[in-house]
Design an enzyme around this catalytic site. Structure first.
Site, PDB file in Angstrom:
ATOM      1  N   GLY A   1       0.799  -1.249   0.155  1.00 27.53           N
ATOM      2  CA  GLY A   1       0.027  -0.007   0.131  1.00 27.53           C
ATOM      3  C   GLY A   1       0.643   1.200  -0.032  1.00 27.53           C
ATOM      4  O   GLY A   1       0.582   2.165  -0.630  1.00 27.53           O
TER       5      GLY A   1
ATOM      6  N   ASP B   1      -5.879  -0.683  -1.724  1.00 28.73           N
ATOM      7  CA  ASP B   1      -6.725  -1.579  -2.464  1.00 28.73           C
ATOM      8  C   ASP B   1      -7.658  -2.018  -1.777  1.00 28.73           C
ATOM      9  O   ASP B   1      -8.077  -1.869  -0.694  1.00 28.73           O
ATOM     10  CB  ASP B   1      -5.712  -2.824  -2.603  1.00 28.73           C
ATOM     11  CG  ASP B   1      -5.579  -3.761  -1.254  1.00 28.73           C
ATOM     12  OD1 ASP B   1      -5.249  -3.303  -0.255  1.00 28.73           O
ATOM     13  OD2 ASP B   1      -6.213  -4.983  -1.434  1.00 28.73           O
TER      14      ASP B   1
ATOM     15  N   ARG C   1      -5.276  -0.140  -6.506  1.00 29.40           N
ATOM     16  CA  ARG C   1      -4.152   0.358  -6.162  1.00 29.40           C
ATOM     17  C   ARG C   1      -3.462   1.606  -7.142  1.00 29.40           C
ATOM     18  O   ARG C   1      -2.813   2.435  -6.650  1.00 29.40           O
ATOM     19  CB  ARG C   1      -2.783  -0.543  -5.899  1.00 29.40           C
ATOM     20  CG  ARG C   1      -3.266  -1.746  -5.019  1.00 29.40           C
ATOM     21  CD  ARG C   1      -1.958  -2.266  -4.604  1.00 29.40           C
ATOM     22  NE  ARG C   1      -2.152  -3.469  -3.713  1.00 29.40           N
ATOM     23  CZ  ARG C   1      -2.365  -3.644  -2.398  1.00 29.40           C
ATOM     24  NH1 ARG C   1      -2.425  -2.464  -1.625  1.00 29.40           N
ATOM     25  NH2 ARG C   1      -2.681  -4.800  -1.796  1.00 29.40           N
TER      26      ARG C   1
ATOM     27  N   LYS D   1      -7.200   7.768  10.117  1.00 29.15           N
ATOM     28  CA  LYS D   1      -8.544   7.331  10.316  1.00 29.15           C
ATOM     29  C   LYS D   1      -8.752   7.400  11.880  1.00 29.15           C
ATOM     30  O   LYS D   1      -8.728   6.333  12.450  1.00 29.15           O
ATOM     31  CB  LYS D   1      -9.217   6.358   9.924  1.00 29.15           C
ATOM     32  CG  LYS D   1      -9.480   6.109   8.288  1.00 29.15           C
ATOM     33  CD  LYS D   1     -10.269   4.850   8.348  1.00 29.15           C
ATOM     34  CE  LYS D   1      -9.906   4.183   6.961  1.00 29.15           C
ATOM     35  NZ  LYS D   1     -10.670   2.725   6.778  1.00 29.15           N
TER      36      LYS D   1
ATOM     37  N   PHE E   1     -13.978   3.522   3.802  1.00 30.02           N
ATOM     38  CA  PHE E   1     -13.079   2.396   3.097  1.00 30.02           C
ATOM     39  C   PHE E   1     -12.540   3.134   1.950  1.00 30.02           C
ATOM     40  O   PHE E   1     -13.174   3.458   0.947  1.00 30.02           O
ATOM     41  CB  PHE E   1     -13.560   1.268   3.002  1.00 30.02           C
ATOM     42  CG  PHE E   1     -12.377   0.135   2.786  1.00 30.02           C
ATOM     43  CD1 PHE E   1     -11.578  -0.391   3.957  1.00 30.02           C
ATOM     44  CD2 PHE E   1     -11.968  -0.033   1.711  1.00 30.02           C
ATOM     45  CE1 PHE E   1     -10.818  -1.104   3.667  1.00 30.02           C
ATOM     46  CE2 PHE E   1     -10.895  -1.048   1.310  1.00 30.02           C
ATOM     47  CZ  PHE E   1     -10.152  -1.425   2.294  1.00 30.02           C
ATOM     48  N   VAL E   2     -11.184   3.459   1.884  1.00 33.79           N
ATOM     49  CA  VAL E   2     -10.752   4.252   0.714  1.00 33.79           C
ATOM     50  C   VAL E   2      -9.707   3.143  -0.281  1.00 33.79           C
ATOM     51  O   VAL E   2      -9.423   2.296   0.259  1.00 33.79           O
ATOM     52  CB  VAL E   2     -10.042   5.447   1.194  1.00 33.79           C
ATOM     53  CG1 VAL E   2     -10.925   6.450   1.809  1.00 33.79           C
ATOM     54  CG2 VAL E   2      -8.805   5.148   1.987  1.00 33.79           C
TER      55      VAL E   2
ATOM     56  N   GLU F   1       3.598   4.171   6.169  1.00 32.42           N
ATOM     57  CA  GLU F   1       2.404   3.490   5.731  1.00 32.42           C
ATOM     58  C   GLU F   1       1.491   4.150   4.911  1.00 32.42           C
ATOM     59  O   GLU F   1       1.585   5.641   4.621  1.00 32.42           O
ATOM     60  CB  GLU F   1       1.733   3.292   7.258  1.00 32.42           C
ATOM     61  CG  GLU F   1       1.980   2.042   7.804  1.00 32.42           C
ATOM     62  CD  GLU F   1       1.014   1.123   6.891  1.00 32.42           C
ATOM     63  OE1 GLU F   1       0.906   0.923   5.618  1.00 32.42           O
ATOM     64  OE2 GLU F   1       0.536   0.164   7.620  1.00 32.42           O
ATOM     65  N   ASP F   2       0.493   3.539   4.355  1.00 34.12           N
ATOM     66  CA  ASP F   2      -0.583   3.956   3.468  1.00 34.12           C
ATOM     67  C   ASP F   2      -1.382   4.906   4.274  1.00 34.12           C
ATOM     68  O   ASP F   2      -2.016   6.212   4.026  1.00 34.12           O
ATOM     69  CB  ASP F   2      -0.958   3.144   2.544  1.00 34.12           C
ATOM     70  CG  ASP F   2      -1.615   1.882   3.052  1.00 34.12           C
ATOM     71  OD1 ASP F   2      -1.236   1.636   4.249  1.00 34.12           O
ATOM     72  OD2 ASP F   2      -2.093   1.018   2.503  1.00 34.12           O
TER      73      ASP F   2
ATOM     74  N   ASP G   1      -5.246   2.788  10.584  1.00 32.17           N
ATOM     75  CA  ASP G   1      -6.986   2.389  10.964  1.00 32.17           C
ATOM     76  C   ASP G   1      -6.649   2.141  12.644  1.00 32.17           C
ATOM     77  O   ASP G   1      -6.950   3.090  13.487  1.00 32.17           O
ATOM     78  CB  ASP G   1      -7.095   1.290  10.170  1.00 32.17           C
ATOM     79  CG  ASP G   1      -8.568   1.200  10.289  1.00 32.17           C
ATOM     80  OD1 ASP G   1      -9.415   1.839   9.797  1.00 32.17           O
ATOM     81  OD2 ASP G   1      -8.716  -0.242  10.597  1.00 32.17           O
TER      82      ASP G   1
END
Ligand code: IMP
Ligand code: MG
Length: 182
Positions: free
Chosen positions: A49, A164, A170, A136, A157-158, A104-105, A108
């Site tokens: 990610g 992904d 992606r 988030k 959710f993105v 990180e992407d 959460d």
């Protein structure tokens, strides 16, 4: 919606467009370059990610940079956490004395980054900071300090810009919110 010639049952709406993302990444890179002036950096990207973010970010950092990647999994092909952090690929070189930033992407629950920070700390790094494109905050279950955050977003959710859904999307150049209602 069409993806190549495959029908996509999901709908995707743009949350953050490409130029907004890139401007923010440049600002983060500038901030990191100032914070690490006179030092060298070891930047660890989390596959898959963070790969798009990682490239754009490190290209703009002006202090000497080494890069490496790790792969971890805490999610299957689903949008829910399995609660397990598993190391796939590890980094290839020692961290002893290095100034590390883990990239990180999205954060959460915070579980992945909290785990990785502890995991890499044991290798004797001089410093470890965390950097994420998206956060988030509403979803956090573990208290983890993330020094560099691109954007805070609501609990949606993105996908895109590396992220992904079931390994798809992606490569979208923007960040989109995915919805599943037919
Ligand atoms: P955490 O350990 O709960 O913080 O989960 C972080 C990881 O979950 C990220 O690296 C992503 O792989 C995945 N993730 C969390 N939210 C999303 C999302 O909205 N889209 C895509 N992946 C997500
Ligand atoms: Mg991830």
């Amino acid at each position: 919606m069409e993806w190549g010639n495959i029908d996509m049952p999901e709908k995707i709406s743009v949350l953050i467009d490409e130029s907004t993302i890139e401007k923010r990444i440049h600002a983060l890179a500038e901030q990191i370059s100032e914070d690490y002036a006179g030092k060298e950096l070891f930047v660890v990207g989390i596959l898959k990610g963070a790969s798009y973010f990682m490239c754009e970010l490190t290209k703009r950092i002006t202090v000497p940079v080494r890069i490496d990647f790790m792969s971890v999994s805490s999610y299957g092909d689903d949008t829910k956490s399995s609660g397990v952090v598993r190391i796939g690929k590890d980094i290839d070189s020692p961290l002893e004395g290095k100034n590390v930033i883990i990239v990180e992407d999205i954060v959460d629950s915070g579980r992945t980054l909290a785990y990785l920070k502890e995991f890499l700390k044991q290798r004797g790094a001089a410093s470890i900071e965390l950097c994420t494109l998206l956060d988030k905050p509403e979803r956090r279950t573990i208290d983890v300090e993330v020094k560099y955050i691109g954007f805070s977003i609501p609990d949606k959710f993105v996908v895109g810009y590396g992220m992904d859904y079931a390994q798809k999307y992606r490569n979208l150049p923007y960040i989109g919110v995915i919805s599943f209602d037919d």
